[in-house]
Design an enzyme around this catalytic site. Structure first.
Site, mmCIF file in Angstrom:
data_model
loop_
_atom_site.group_PDB
_atom_site.id
_atom_site.type_symbol
_atom_site.label_atom_id
_atom_site.label_comp_id
_atom_site.label_asym_id
_atom_site.label_seq_id
_atom_site.Cartn_x
_atom_site.Cartn_y
_atom_site.Cartn_z
ATOM 1 N N GLY A 1 -0.095 -14.443 -13.475
ATOM 2 C CA GLY A 1 -1.373 -14.399 -12.259
ATOM 3 C C GLY A 1 -1.790 -13.042 -12.202
ATOM 4 N N ALA B 1 3.063 -14.355 -9.372
ATOM 5 C CA ALA B 1 1.954 -14.253 -8.319
ATOM 6 C C ALA B 1 0.657 -15.105 -8.595
ATOM 7 N N HIS C 1 -24.043 14.589 2.172
ATOM 8 C CA HIS C 1 -23.864 15.081 1.052
ATOM 9 C C HIS C 1 -22.921 16.315 0.943
ATOM 10 N N ILE D 1 -2.371 -9.829 -6.028
ATOM 11 C CA ILE D 1 -0.918 -9.366 -6.057
ATOM 12 C C ILE D 1 -0.632 -8.996 -7.330
ATOM 13 N N GLU E 1 -2.535 -14.628 -17.282
ATOM 14 C CA GLU E 1 -3.681 -15.250 -16.431
ATOM 15 C C GLU E 1 -4.199 -16.618 -16.967
ATOM 16 N N GLY F 1 -0.617 -17.295 -6.308
ATOM 17 C CA GLY F 1 -1.263 -17.716 -5.051
ATOM 18 C C GLY F 1 -0.113 -18.151 -4.076
ATOM 19 N N VAL G 1 1.362 -20.450 -19.322
ATOM 20 C CA VAL G 1 2.664 -20.334 -19.429
ATOM 21 C C VAL G 1 3.140 -21.570 -19.143
ATOM 22 N N GLY H 1 -3.944 -12.205 -10.299
ATOM 23 C CA GLY H 1 -5.063 -12.016 -8.988
ATOM 24 C C GLY H 1 -4.647 -10.973 -8.150
ATOM 25 N N LYS I 1 0.985 -1.364 0.157
ATOM 26 C CA LYS I 1 -0.095 0.145 -0.082
ATOM 27 C C LYS I 1 0.865 1.216 0.104
HETATM 28 P P1 FAD Z 1 2.225 -14.370 8.011
HETATM 29 O O1 FAD Z 1 1.929 -12.958 7.976
HETATM 30 O O2 FAD Z 1 2.616 -15.186 6.893
HETATM 31 O O3 FAD Z 1 3.082 -14.398 9.251
HETATM 32 C C1 FAD Z 1 3.659 -15.838 9.462
HETATM 33 C C2 FAD Z 1 4.776 -15.544 10.614
HETATM 34 O O4 FAD Z 1 5.225 -16.867 10.963
HETATM 35 C C3 FAD Z 1 6.054 -14.844 9.656
HETATM 36 O O5 FAD Z 1 6.571 -13.787 10.367
HETATM 37 C C4 FAD Z 1 6.918 -16.152 9.664
HETATM 38 O O6 FAD Z 1 8.375 -15.823 9.544
HETATM 39 C C5 FAD Z 1 6.668 -16.762 10.926
HETATM 40 N N1 FAD Z 1 6.858 -18.196 10.966
HETATM 41 C C6 FAD Z 1 6.557 -19.167 10.054
HETATM 42 N N2 FAD Z 1 7.082 -20.450 10.209
HETATM 43 C C7 FAD Z 1 7.822 -20.369 11.539
HETATM 44 C C8 FAD Z 1 8.349 -21.169 12.747
HETATM 45 N N3 FAD Z 1 8.238 -22.559 12.392
HETATM 46 N N4 FAD Z 1 8.665 -20.688 13.621
HETATM 47 C C9 FAD Z 1 8.914 -19.390 13.839
HETATM 48 N N5 FAD Z 1 8.117 -18.401 13.048
HETATM 49 C C10 FAD Z 1 7.501 -19.021 11.893
HETATM 50 N N6 FAD Z 1 -4.148 -9.116 3.165
HETATM 51 C C11 FAD Z 1 -4.927 -8.131 3.487
HETATM 52 O O7 FAD Z 1 -5.788 -8.422 4.279
HETATM 53 N N7 FAD Z 1 -4.837 -6.919 2.994
HETATM 54 C C12 FAD Z 1 -3.902 -6.666 1.984
HETATM 55 O O8 FAD Z 1 -3.841 -5.496 1.563
HETATM 56 C C13 FAD Z 1 -2.950 -7.325 1.555
HETATM 57 N N8 FAD Z 1 -1.983 -7.271 0.930
HETATM 58 C C14 FAD Z 1 -1.105 -8.309 0.460
HETATM 59 C C15 FAD Z 1 0.033 -7.953 -0.315
HETATM 60 C C16 FAD Z 1 0.976 -8.816 -0.549
HETATM 61 C C17 FAD Z 1 1.897 -8.496 -1.529
HETATM 62 C C18 FAD Z 1 0.944 -9.928 -0.035
HETATM 63 C C19 FAD Z 1 1.962 -11.240 -0.267
HETATM 64 C C20 FAD Z 1 -0.223 -10.395 0.886
HETATM 65 C C21 FAD Z 1 -0.981 -9.414 1.259
HETATM 66 N N9 FAD Z 1 -1.952 -9.705 1.926
HETATM 67 C C22 FAD Z 1 -3.138 -8.858 2.402
HETATM 68 C C23 FAD Z 1 -2.160 -11.302 2.836
HETATM 69 C C24 FAD Z 1 -1.792 -11.129 4.147
HETATM 70 O O9 FAD Z 1 -0.445 -10.575 4.233
HETATM 71 C C25 FAD Z 1 -2.003 -12.302 4.853
HETATM 72 O O10 FAD Z 1 -3.007 -12.883 4.855
HETATM 73 C C26 FAD Z 1 -1.215 -12.327 6.423
HETATM 74 O O11 FAD Z 1 -0.040 -11.754 6.424
HETATM 75 C C27 FAD Z 1 -1.472 -13.652 6.879
HETATM 76 O O12 FAD Z 1 -1.189 -13.411 8.210
HETATM 77 P P2 FAD Z 1 -0.404 -14.774 9.260
HETATM 78 O O13 FAD Z 1 -0.184 -14.109 10.628
HETATM 79 O O14 FAD Z 1 -1.340 -15.896 9.311
HETATM 80 O O15 FAD Z 1 0.706 -15.183 8.363
HETATM 81 P P1 NAD Z 2 -4.442 -14.959 -6.171
HETATM 82 O O1 NAD Z 2 -5.166 -16.373 -5.992
HETATM 83 O O2 NAD Z 2 -5.192 -13.817 -5.864
HETATM 84 O O3 NAD Z 2 -4.352 -14.878 -8.035
HETATM 85 C C1 NAD Z 2 -3.500 -15.852 -8.410
HETATM 86 C C2 NAD Z 2 -4.005 -15.984 -9.917
HETATM 87 O O4 NAD Z 2 -2.938 -16.365 -10.528
HETATM 88 C C3 NAD Z 2 -5.240 -16.500 -10.185
HETATM 89 O O5 NAD Z 2 -6.101 -15.687 -11.095
HETATM 90 C C4 NAD Z 2 -5.081 -17.636 -10.810
HETATM 91 O O6 NAD Z 2 -5.972 -18.108 -11.671
HETATM 92 C C5 NAD Z 2 -3.737 -17.276 -11.617
HETATM 93 N N1 NAD Z 2 -2.682 -18.562 -11.737
HETATM 94 C C6 NAD Z 2 -2.336 -19.623 -11.212
HETATM 95 N N2 NAD Z 2 -1.686 -20.611 -11.849
HETATM 96 C C7 NAD Z 2 -1.365 -19.818 -12.635
HETATM 97 C C8 NAD Z 2 -0.511 -19.999 -14.002
HETATM 98 N N3 NAD Z 2 0.319 -21.289 -13.964
HETATM 99 N N4 NAD Z 2 -0.229 -19.246 -14.948
HETATM 100 C C9 NAD Z 2 -1.042 -18.067 -15.010
HETATM 101 N N5 NAD Z 2 -2.093 -17.739 -14.146
HETATM 102 C C10 NAD Z 2 -2.121 -18.703 -13.081
HETATM 103 O O7 NAD Z 2 -2.918 -15.045 -5.581
HETATM 104 P P2 NAD Z 2 -2.058 -13.883 -5.338
HETATM 105 O O8 NAD Z 2 -2.255 -12.810 -6.202
HETATM 106 O O9 NAD Z 2 -0.700 -14.694 -5.656
HETATM 107 O O10 NAD Z 2 -2.116 -13.481 -3.983
HETATM 108 C C11 NAD Z 2 -2.012 -14.355 -2.758
HETATM 109 C C12 NAD Z 2 -3.040 -14.032 -1.873
HETATM 110 O O11 NAD Z 2 -2.667 -12.841 -1.125
HETATM 111 C C13 NAD Z 2 -4.437 -13.649 -2.260
HETATM 112 O O12 NAD Z 2 -5.214 -14.556 -2.619
HETATM 113 C C14 NAD Z 2 -4.834 -12.907 -0.956
HETATM 114 O O13 NAD Z 2 -5.480 -13.644 -0.374
HETATM 115 C C15 NAD Z 2 -3.738 -12.318 -0.496
HETATM 116 N N6 NAD Z 2 -3.502 -10.941 -0.903
HETATM 117 C C16 NAD Z 2 -4.581 -10.090 -0.659
HETATM 118 C C17 NAD Z 2 -4.519 -8.536 -1.083
HETATM 119 C C18 NAD Z 2 -5.407 -7.733 -0.353
HETATM 120 O O14 NAD Z 2 -6.356 -8.088 0.362
HETATM 121 N N7 NAD Z 2 -5.567 -6.567 -1.096
HETATM 122 C C19 NAD Z 2 -3.394 -8.287 -1.486
HETATM 123 C C20 NAD Z 2 -2.380 -9.115 -2.059
HETATM 124 C C21 NAD Z 2 -2.720 -10.247 -1.906
#
Ligand code: FAD
Ligand code: NAD
Length: 476
Positions: free
Chosen positions: A190, A278, A453, A194, A213, A280, A247, A192, A60
């Site tokens: 992807g 990206a 409004h 990300i 995609e 998933g 791909v 999706g 963000k």
């Molecule tokens: P994580 O955030 O993955 O945290 C897990 C932690 O556990 C990590 O610090 C890891 O190092 C630690 N860990 C793992 N295994 C071990 C172990 N064995 N011992 C000790 N530590 C360990 N979600 C939203 O709601 N809004 C968004 O805008 C959004 N944007 C995103 C953008 C991107 C680019 C990405 C990749 C994800 C985004 N997400 C968003 C998804 C969000 O980041 C995740 O859903 C969230 O972080 C999950 O929280 P969690 O605590 O389950 O896991």
């Molecule tokens: P995603 O599941 O959102 O999207 C993955 C996309 O890749 C899908 O549309 C899928 O059909 C496509 N895909 C899968 N395999 C493929 C292939 N071989 N070739 C081409 N396309 C393919 O996953 P993401 O974008 O990696 O994000 C992971 C998760 O992180 C999200 O589902 C979401 O839960 C979380 N996230 C949330 C936010 C947010 O809340 N704003 C932002 C970023 C990430």
């Protein structure tokens, strides 16, 4: 090995799910330990997991920086503001993002201290009998134990066997949040969440962005009308999204990535400077469970839990991305607080039916509840009201007329089943819909509530009126 220290609760993972569980449990008087292994860009422990380090917050930060630049170069003219020769310094932009990350990861460490949570830096492994072995960065081991253990180890990006991450040319989300210059040609596998968010960041800064995609439909999880409206806007921004693209290869040749994919027209080749994969994320649970813990994982490596995140073994719970359900930070927050409250003998609950989704593109996309397509598939009789932002005075005054609000209500009871939005600041507007749905509200309820409004929220009001064909500012 050191003697086992005893706690009431051990949380493995200090991401959004884990740190919420730890803080809430400490608030309720439990002795809590949290183990996390994340190493920040400065080489030190950084709490907050994916969300704070390489997810929600840094993405963000870059979305906001790039939006400012895009507005400067594409939007300001209409207001009579000239901004010739505008430029972007990527180092400063990424540095700003890193500072924000540090502020928030440090903030979690401070909250741990304030709540007297014992913070361990290392890798946790669950052993039989609710003991947890911690391996530090230098390989030293110690074991701690507790009546309850919460697993919150999150998720990691899925790697494609034919496009392995090299951290330089073929990257995951962490890599695409840290480029030192705008890639001339940026490819994404992807379309999706990300792919769209990070594709937007680099597009706004001047990259030529191509998103491949695999599925034939764009954004299949969103309501079809919303996905269609969003696709129209992304096309205008020249985000090149190619659907049905399978791909098969991505090779780094002379500093470029050559991607081979096929679609209904045959095989194609795409050459880019950077490629983001990206497709998933997968639960991160490998090497976490010792012998005989009794904790089960499903076919996707997720810890099996019930609706209260209990893992089926006395005192073991799992929350966040490492269990079923949406991979969203706020879903993890709520699960963390729920399990802490249950462990402390209180009531805890998460309403999984109304977890909001937001995609922070321009325009933003947000929804909660069922899509019209889901209602049809489930034979739920429904009525629909839509309202375009183009007829909202505030949206037009802001030069943000794109998009709409769509409200779906039960045809007989009028209870709101889903609200779907694409438009400016819908990430904030969706909260009203979530509150209404949480209180089991009807479209009539929202239609009778006074909305200020001129505000963007009037689109929600008008969509509620439109359910009953009585929107004022459009023909019904
Ligand atoms: P994580 O955030 O993955 O945290 C897990 C932690 O556990 C990590 O610090 C890891 O190092 C630690 N860990 C793992 N295994 C071990 C172990 N064995 N011992 C000790 N530590 C360990 N979600 C939203 O709601 N809004 C968004 O805008 C959004 N944007 C995103 C953008 C991107 C680019 C990405 C990749 C994800 C985004 N997400 C968003 C998804 C969000 O980041 C995740 O859903 C969230 O972080 C999950 O929280 P969690 O605590 O389950 O896991
Ligand atoms: P995603 O599941 O959102 O999207 C993955 C996309 O890749 C899908 O549309 C899928 O059909 C496509 N895909 C899968 N395999 C493929 C292939 N071989 N070739 C081409 N396309 C393919 O996953 P993401 O974008 O990696 O994000 C992971 C998760 O992180 C999200 O589902 C979401 O839960 C979380 N996230 C949330 C936010 C947010 O809340 N704003 C932002 C970023 C990430």
């Amino acid at each position: 090995m050191a003697d086992a220290q005893k706690f009431d609760l051990i949380v493995i993972g200090g991401g959004p799910a884990g740190y919420h569980a730890a803080i809430r449990a400490a608030q309720l008087g439990l002795a809590v330990a949290c183990i996390d292994r994340w190493v920040g860009r400065d080489g030190k422990q950084a709490l907050g997991g994916t969300c704070l380090n390489v997810g929600c917050i840094p993405s963000k930060a870059l979305l906001d920086s790039s939006r400012q630049f895009w507005n400067l170069t594409h939007q300001f003219e209409v207001h009579g503001i000239a901004a010739k020769g505008a430029s972007i310094d990527v180092g400063t932009m990424v540095g700003r993002k890193d500072k924000i990350v540090k502020q928030f990861t440090g903030g979690v460490a401070m909250l741990f201290k304030a709540n007297k949570i014992a913070s361990f830096f290392g890798t946790g492994k669950l052993l039989k009998g609710n003991r947890v072995e911690i391996t530090g960065a230098d390989g030293t081991k110690q074991t701690i134990s507790a009546a309850n253990v919460v697993i919150a180890t999150g998720s990691v990006p899925i790697e494609l066997p034919f496009a392995k991450f090299d951290g330089k040319h073929i990257v995951d989300n962490a890599g695409a949040l840290a480029f030192d210059a705008v890639p001339k040609r940026f490819g994404v596998i992807g379309a999706g969440v990300i792919g769209l968010e990070l594709g937007s960041v680099w597009k706004r800064l001047g990259a030529q962005v191509t998103i491949l995609e695999a599925l034939p439909d764009f954004l299949g999880t969103a309501d079809a009308d919303i996905a269609k409206a969003a696709a129209r806007e992304f096309k205008k921004q020249e985000l090149d999204i190619r659907l049905g693209a399978k791909v098969s290869k991505a090779e780094v040749k002379k500093g470029e990535v050559v991607v081979t994919y096929s679609d209904k027209d045959g095989e194609h080749s795409l050459t880019v400077d950077k490629l983001l994969v990206a497709v998933g994320r997968r639960a991160y649970t490998s090497e976490l469970l010792g012998e005989g813990t009794g904790v089960k994982t499903d076919e996707r490596g997720r810890i099996e839990v019930d609706e209260h995140c209990w893992a089926g073994v006395d005192g073991v719970w799992a929350i966040g991305d490492c269990v079923r359900g949406a991979m969203l930070a706020h879903k993890g927050f709520e699960e963390g607080m729920m399990v802490a409250e249950l462990i402390a003998g209180k009531a805890g609950h998460v309403d999984y039916d109304i977890i909001p989704w937001v995609i922070y593109t321009e325009p933003e996309i947000a929804w909660a509840g069922k899509t019209e397509q889901q209602c049809k598939a489930e034979n739920i009789p429904c009525k629909v009201g839509t309202f375009p932002f183009a007829a909202i005075g505030r949206a037009v005054a802001m030069n943000e007329p794109a998009g709409m609000v769509k409200m779906i209500a039960h045809a007989e009871t009028d209870r709101i089943l889903g609200v779907h939005m694409v438009g400016a600041e819908v990430s904030e507007l969706i909260a009203e819909a979530v509150v209404a749905m949480a209180f089991k509200g009807s479209s009539e309820d929202l239609a009778r509530i006074v909305h200020a409004h001129p505000t963007l929220s009037e689109a929600v009001h008008e969509a509620a009126l439109a359910v009953d064909k009585r929107a004022i500012h459009k023909a019904n």
